[in-house]
Design a protein around this motif. Sequence first.
Motif, short mmCIF file in Angstrom:
data_model
loop_
_atom_site.label_atom_id
_atom_site.label_comp_id
_atom_site.label_asym_id
_atom_site.label_seq_id
_atom_site.Cartn_x
_atom_site.Cartn_y
_atom_site.Cartn_z
N HIS A 422 121.10 44.73 -15.21
CA HIS A 422 119.67 44.59 -14.92
C HIS A 422 118.81 45.75 -15.40
O HIS A 422 117.59 45.63 -15.41
N GLY A 423 119.44 46.85 -15.82
CA GLY A 423 118.64 48.00 -16.20
C GLY A 423 118.91 48.51 -17.59
O GLY A 423 118.48 49.60 -17.95
N ASN A 424 119.67 47.73 -18.40
CA ASN A 424 120.06 48.23 -19.71
C ASN A 424 118.88 48.40 -20.66
O ASN A 424 118.86 49.28 -21.50
N THR A 425 117.87 47.55 -20.53
CA THR A 425 116.72 47.60 -21.44
C THR A 425 115.94 48.90 -21.26
O THR A 425 115.59 49.57 -22.22
N THR A 426 115.72 49.25 -19.98
CA THR A 426 114.92 50.45 -19.73
C THR A 426 115.73 51.72 -19.88
O THR A 426 115.20 52.78 -20.18
N ARG A 427 117.05 51.65 -19.71
CA ARG A 427 117.88 52.85 -19.78
C ARG A 427 118.54 53.03 -21.13
O ARG A 427 119.28 53.98 -21.35
N GLY A 428 118.37 52.08 -22.03
CA GLY A 428 118.94 52.20 -23.36
C GLY A 428 120.43 51.98 -23.42
O GLY A 428 121.10 52.43 -24.34
N ARG A 429 120.99 51.30 -22.42
CA ARG A 429 122.44 51.04 -22.42
C ARG A 429 122.70 49.63 -22.93
O ARG A 429 121.95 48.71 -22.64
N PRO A 430 123.82 49.44 -23.65
CA PRO A 430 124.13 48.11 -24.16
C PRO A 430 124.55 47.17 -23.04
O PRO A 430 125.20 47.58 -22.08
N CYS A 431 124.18 45.89 -23.16
CA CYS A 431 124.62 44.89 -22.20
C CYS A 431 126.10 44.60 -22.44
O CYS A 431 126.51 44.46 -23.59
N PRO A 432 126.90 44.52 -21.39
CA PRO A 432 128.32 44.20 -21.60
C PRO A 432 128.50 42.80 -22.16
O PRO A 432 127.81 41.87 -21.74
N ASP A 433 129.43 42.65 -23.10
CA ASP A 433 129.69 41.33 -23.67
C ASP A 433 130.65 40.57 -22.77
O ASP A 433 131.08 41.04 -21.72
N TRP A 434 130.98 39.34 -23.20
CA TRP A 434 131.83 38.47 -22.38
C TRP A 434 133.19 39.08 -22.09
O TRP A 434 133.62 39.12 -20.93
N PRO A 435 133.94 39.59 -23.08
CA PRO A 435 135.24 40.18 -22.76
C PRO A 435 135.14 41.33 -21.75
O PRO A 435 135.99 41.47 -20.88
N THR A 436 134.09 42.14 -21.88
CA THR A 436 133.92 43.26 -20.96
C THR A 436 133.63 42.75 -19.55
O THR A 436 134.19 43.26 -18.57
N ARG A 437 132.78 41.75 -19.44
CA ARG A 437 132.45 41.21 -18.11
C ARG A 437 133.67 40.57 -17.47
O ARG A 437 133.90 40.72 -16.26
N LEU A 438 134.46 39.85 -18.26
CA LEU A 438 135.68 39.25 -17.73
C LEU A 438 136.62 40.33 -17.23
O LEU A 438 137.20 40.22 -16.13
N SER A 439 136.80 41.39 -18.01
CA SER A 439 137.68 42.48 -17.61
C SER A 439 137.18 43.14 -16.33
O SER A 439 137.98 43.51 -15.46
#
Length: 629
Positions: A422-439
């Motif tokens: 929820h905060g990646n846009t303002t903090r400059g962090r990449p959104c986790p992709d599907w494999p990362t979220r599954l893990s």
Amino acid sequence: MMAKHATILWGHSRLVVLLFIFVLHFVTYSCKSDAEILLKLKESIADDGALSSWNDSKPPCNGDNGNWVGILCGNGTVLGVKLENMGLRGVIDVDVLKELKNLRTLSLMNNKFDGSLPNITRLVALKSIYFSGNQFSGAIPNYVFDGMFSLKKIHLARNKFSGEIPQSLTTLPRLSELMLQDNKFDGKIPQFQNGILKLFNVSENELIGEIPRSLRDMNASSFSGNKDLCGAPLESCAPALSIGTIIIVTILVTLAVAALIAVVVILSQRKQLPEQEQATVSPPGYRKAFSTNLNKVEQGTASPEHGTNGKKGNNNMKLIFLQDDREKFNMRDLLKASAEILGSGIFGSTYKAALNGGQAMVVKRFRHMNNVEKEEFHEYMRRLGRLNHQNVLPIVAFYYRKEEKLLVSDYMENISLAVHLHGNTTRGRPCPDWPTRLSIIQGVAKGLSYLYNELPSLMAPHGHLKSSNVLLDRSYNPLLTDYGLVPVVNQDRAQEYMIAYKSPEYKNNGRITKKTDVWSLGMLILETMTGRFPSSFFQQGSKGNEADLVSWVESMVKEGNTDVDRVFDKNMGRKDKSKGEMTKLLQIGLNCCEEEVDKRWDLKKVVERIEQVKEMDTDQEYNSRGLSK
């Protein structure tokens, strides 16, 4: 003359017999059954009983169905070997595997195989290789993938490979997926053909240089963790300097160094400042609240039972460490630390404190534990301190005062799952992709299962499971925090604020159950997959269409609904390749969120089903042949 002809005839006969024996031997050898081949493979693998179904009592395949664990079949022959999460180790005998003429998929993910990458070059018909999550190491020879023109998917993530990425990968005409994250690859990324790769990840390696033009449409998260990579989709590379520019820069640097030396000489001649004046000053606004609050704790002014003269507080300022192998520090060290406020929640404030040794700690100050006596609190914290699991954040130390409780733990570089969702846009962090979220979800499930086993007396062993309490380390490994606090939080505050008390059973019946944490896990799954924050976690939420996340997801994934793609967070990617597996995880989340407790899955079943979810649809690999997994 007759003798001569007889000798010739005898010689020809011997030749014919020898040829017959050779042919017979060749045919016998080449006609080994799939069962014989697999049993030969089993001999080189230490399986601890995981492959007990591999025996002579029945063939490995029955039509399109596998009789042996991990065997994928079609028309009675072995098409794939899929041995995942079994703790296997030993040697992968490629010479044996190559005898499986129809072998197309080899998956040994999440086991304990180590050493160099097997010489898979001999398996020329393979389409998919999944070796992620093992302990393979060393450089991969450049020729390994030469001639493997059928290869579509190569997954080597989460190993210890080093050296350069093999150039032979760029010669594979059908390669669509290449996962190399969490290794130690160095050097530059080779130039791949434009548009060939649909899924690509080299994050968390030691790669350098400019990202090839053919990969610039990939998500930035595919390259994160390589500090010396540049170019789209990351920051632009610094322009090359001309000789003239280099000369000018050299002159300026020389002048700056000379000026610095002069300043040092001048300062060395001055009288040293008192120690208190030499303390490092943190950036404005960061340290003030932290030091002010801890000073209140130190002086006892935050507690009505102690006076404001601070004497009693000074005599009792002691952190109790729960980890014997940790370097010790005290409250004074925390007061001197450079600090910043990470957040101020319903239970208290959270601070990041950078100690003098460079170690970063998180200090949580709790306001609503004042009903717990000292001995009871000490004993309970020691109980929590004995917990040890890769997905549970250890409590390093604690501090007790009647009105003040501090819990100290390690700082996690990637903050929390909530920040990335929820905060990646303002903090400059990449959104986790599907494999990362599954893990992440799989790790959370394992951690929660561990808490259930270790804290069986608690009705809700976690009690406050939400995305902000799922911390992420450097490798995006999830660690649960704020667990096991239900017994030590004032009940009126717990019922008002803790996630367990937001569950349907508490709202309907005024009680929590052994399945309450399962409901929280289900909400976390839906939040992770949709990117939407559950409004039910707020004390007062709207009642619009999006207020009930569960109902909305149910309406999207019900059979026949063509809008299911709308459910998934658009930043997650891989919908085409993994839609089926993503939908499976959504369905698990819905089964966790069942309002009726009796219909809700228990945690053991949930963990088993989550472990079965894969990064991609294996159905797509076999459906074209009319096969099942």
